[in-house]
Design a protein around this motif. Structure first.
Motif, short mmCIF file in Angstrom:
data_model
loop_
_atom_site.label_atom_id
_atom_site.label_comp_id
_atom_site.label_asym_id
_atom_site.label_seq_id
_atom_site.Cartn_x
_atom_site.Cartn_y
_atom_site.Cartn_z
N PHE A 230 -25.52 10.58 -13.38
CA PHE A 230 -24.37 9.67 -12.60
C PHE A 230 -23.15 8.84 -12.65
O PHE A 230 -22.18 9.38 -11.98
CB PHE A 230 -25.09 8.79 -11.46
CG PHE A 230 -24.64 8.31 -10.11
CD1 PHE A 230 -24.66 9.22 -8.73
CD2 PHE A 230 -23.71 7.25 -10.07
CE1 PHE A 230 -23.54 9.26 -8.10
CE2 PHE A 230 -23.34 7.34 -9.21
CZ PHE A 230 -23.39 7.81 -8.08
N VAL A 231 -23.49 8.37 -13.60
CA VAL A 231 -22.08 8.15 -14.39
C VAL A 231 -21.45 8.64 -14.89
O VAL A 231 -19.51 8.93 -14.69
CB VAL A 231 -22.48 6.25 -15.41
CG1 VAL A 231 -20.67 6.33 -16.12
CG2 VAL A 231 -23.69 5.73 -14.65
N SER A 232 -21.41 9.17 -16.09
CA SER A 232 -20.83 10.42 -15.79
C SER A 232 -20.09 11.83 -15.06
O SER A 232 -19.20 11.70 -15.44
CB SER A 232 -21.78 11.32 -17.35
OG SER A 232 -20.92 12.42 -17.94
N ASP A 233 -20.41 11.84 -14.08
CA ASP A 233 -20.22 13.23 -13.18
C ASP A 233 -19.07 11.74 -12.58
O ASP A 233 -18.32 12.70 -12.10
CB ASP A 233 -21.10 13.65 -12.51
CG ASP A 233 -22.52 14.24 -12.89
OD1 ASP A 233 -22.04 14.59 -14.33
OD2 ASP A 233 -23.32 14.18 -12.32
N HIS A 234 -19.17 10.61 -12.48
CA HIS A 234 -18.29 10.06 -11.42
C HIS A 234 -16.96 9.10 -12.08
O HIS A 234 -16.66 8.32 -11.87
CB HIS A 234 -18.89 8.89 -10.63
CG HIS A 234 -19.71 10.31 -9.45
ND1 HIS A 234 -20.74 10.45 -9.89
CD2 HIS A 234 -19.45 10.55 -8.43
CE1 HIS A 234 -21.04 11.15 -8.32
NE2 HIS A 234 -20.46 11.21 -7.65
N LEU A 235 -16.81 8.72 -13.67
CA LEU A 235 -16.05 8.40 -14.07
C LEU A 235 -15.80 9.15 -14.62
O LEU A 235 -15.04 10.43 -14.60
CB LEU A 235 -16.79 7.53 -15.94
CG LEU A 235 -17.25 6.44 -15.62
CD1 LEU A 235 -17.67 5.63 -16.80
CD2 LEU A 235 -16.97 5.10 -14.28
N PRO A 236 -13.73 8.54 -14.45
CA PRO A 236 -12.88 9.73 -14.95
C PRO A 236 -12.58 10.02 -16.90
O PRO A 236 -13.43 9.64 -17.29
CB PRO A 236 -11.68 8.96 -15.46
CG PRO A 236 -11.70 7.32 -13.81
CD PRO A 236 -13.43 7.26 -14.37
N ALA A 237 -12.54 10.72 -16.92
CA ALA A 237 -12.87 11.70 -18.51
C ALA A 237 -12.36 11.16 -19.43
O ALA A 237 -12.85 10.90 -20.73
CB ALA A 237 -12.08 12.78 -18.57
N GLU A 238 -10.83 10.18 -19.08
CA GLU A 238 -10.06 8.91 -20.26
C GLU A 238 -11.19 8.03 -20.00
O GLU A 238 -11.82 7.53 -19.48
CB GLU A 238 -9.28 8.98 -19.92
CG GLU A 238 -8.85 7.88 -18.36
CD GLU A 238 -8.70 8.90 -17.25
OE1 GLU A 238 -8.37 8.11 -16.85
OE2 GLU A 238 -8.47 9.91 -17.55
N ALA A 239 -11.47 7.59 -22.52
CA ALA A 239 -11.40 6.56 -22.26
C ALA A 239 -11.09 5.12 -22.22
O ALA A 239 -9.30 5.37 -21.85
CB ALA A 239 -11.39 6.49 -23.26
N PRO A 240 -11.66 4.63 -22.14
CA PRO A 240 -11.05 3.12 -21.24
C PRO A 240 -9.65 2.41 -22.61
O PRO A 240 -9.56 3.10 -23.89
CB PRO A 240 -12.10 1.63 -21.76
CG PRO A 240 -13.52 2.36 -21.63
CD PRO A 240 -12.66 4.22 -21.95
N THR A 241 -8.61 2.19 -21.83
CA THR A 241 -7.72 1.97 -22.90
C THR A 241 -7.46 0.32 -23.66
O THR A 241 -8.42 -0.40 -23.15
CB THR A 241 -6.32 1.36 -21.99
OG1 THR A 241 -6.16 0.57 -21.05
CG2 THR A 241 -6.21 2.39 -21.66
#
Length: 316
Positions: A230-241
């Motif tokens: 669920f987290v993976s499906d709803h988080l933006p693809a880019e990694a945190p800055t």
């Protein structure tokens, strides 16, 4: 004072969550039955800050449940939220007093009365059981999101580990009263309990909703308490800055009934020279205390006893 910013978010209907299951209206705890931390997300500490309510509504509508430990979702100052009016959105911040200034045990245990204190006393026994808290807020002016981690190293470490959003503020709070983020063991360096406060952007900008949802998911993922897919499906693809840590030296507490800024500051302005006048509290000039001073969350509510602005410096 009328808000100069339009309301571009829809306030969700939270009445389906009134009963909850904790004995306290609008607070729900899900228990996985498995060993793990008790994590809480709180919203509507201020009744006109919609992004947190939208985020909790999103999680509840998607039947998000803990895979281990417990997950509590709490709508805090519901009485203020029930007064929310898009035509006058600032008027529903609170009913009698700021809900985020009453979290001192002496105040909670005292005999002072207000709608906010009544509600705080109701939810306090639940918060006392929580290990990790994320308190979701938004801001008066359009500016970058800010993660407020408190003054303790454990808060700064948690912020660095989650790595979102890019700007982190370490401060002790306000002279007017203690915040929920700083309540009890959350602020005790010797305790494993911890809390963060996220300021997601301007109150009614769509961007604040996106930040609130992302921060909530990253917080829950950090403690590994909900379904990873669920987290993976709803988080933006880019990694945190990468992040920038701003250490606050203290708030400017208003002492008169006639505070005014020299400019229409919105926040995150960097004032190059120490001693620069940025406002007047009555006849007293308010000057920046050091070079490259960052103005944190200048307020439009310029009332005696409240914080006008906080001074900060980049330390990481």
């Amino acid at each position: 004072m009328a808000s100069p910013y339009p309301v571009n978010l829809q306030a969700p209907d939270i009445t389906p969550y009134r009963e909850g299951n904790t004995g306290v209206d609008y607070v729900t705890t899900f228990d996985s039955g498995k060993s793990g931390p008790h994590v809480m997300l709180s919203a509507l500490v201020h009744g006109n800050e919609l992004c947190g309510a939208i985020t909790l509504d999103f999680l509840l509508r998607n039947d998000v449940r803990p895979t281990r430990g417990k997950l509590t979702l709490g709508f805090m100052n519901v009485a203020a939220y029930e007064n929310f009016n898009p035509a006058d959105p600032d008027s529903s911040r609170y009913v009698d007093e700021d809900f985020n200034r009453v979290w001192d045990p002496q105040v909670l245990d005292g005999d002072r009365k207000s709608a906010e204190l009544k509600r705080a006393r109701q939810v306090r026994p639940i918060i006392d059981k929580v290990d990790y808290l994320l308190d979701i807020h938004s801001m008066q002016h359009p500016t970058v999101p800010l993660l407020l981690c408190g003054p303790a190293e454990k808060g700064r470490k948690l912020a660095r580990t989650i790595s979102f959003p890019p700007h982190v503020v370490s401060d002790v709070g306000h002279a007017a009263g203690r915040r929920l983020r700083d309540y009890g063991e959350f602020a005790d360096e010797t305790s494993a309990k911890n809390a963060l406060l996220i300021e997601c952007g301007q109150h009614w900008e769509p961007g604040s909703e996106a930040v609130a949802k992302e921060m909530a998911l990253r917080f829950l993922a950090h403690y590994d308490v909900i379904d990873r897919q669920f987290v993976s499906d709803h988080l933006p693809a880019e990694a945190p800055t990468s992040q920038q840590l701003i250490q606050v030296s203290g708030p400017v507490t208003i002492e008169t009934d006639s505070f005014k800024f020299t400019e229409a500051f919105r926040g995150m302005e960097v004032i190059e020279r120490a001693g620069t006048v940025i406002g007047y509290d009555g006849d007293q000039a308010i000057r920046t205390p050091y070079d490259n001073c960052v103005l944190i969350m200048p307020s439009r509510r310029l009332r005696k006893g409240e914080s006008a602005v906080r001074f900060g410096r980049v330390v990481e």
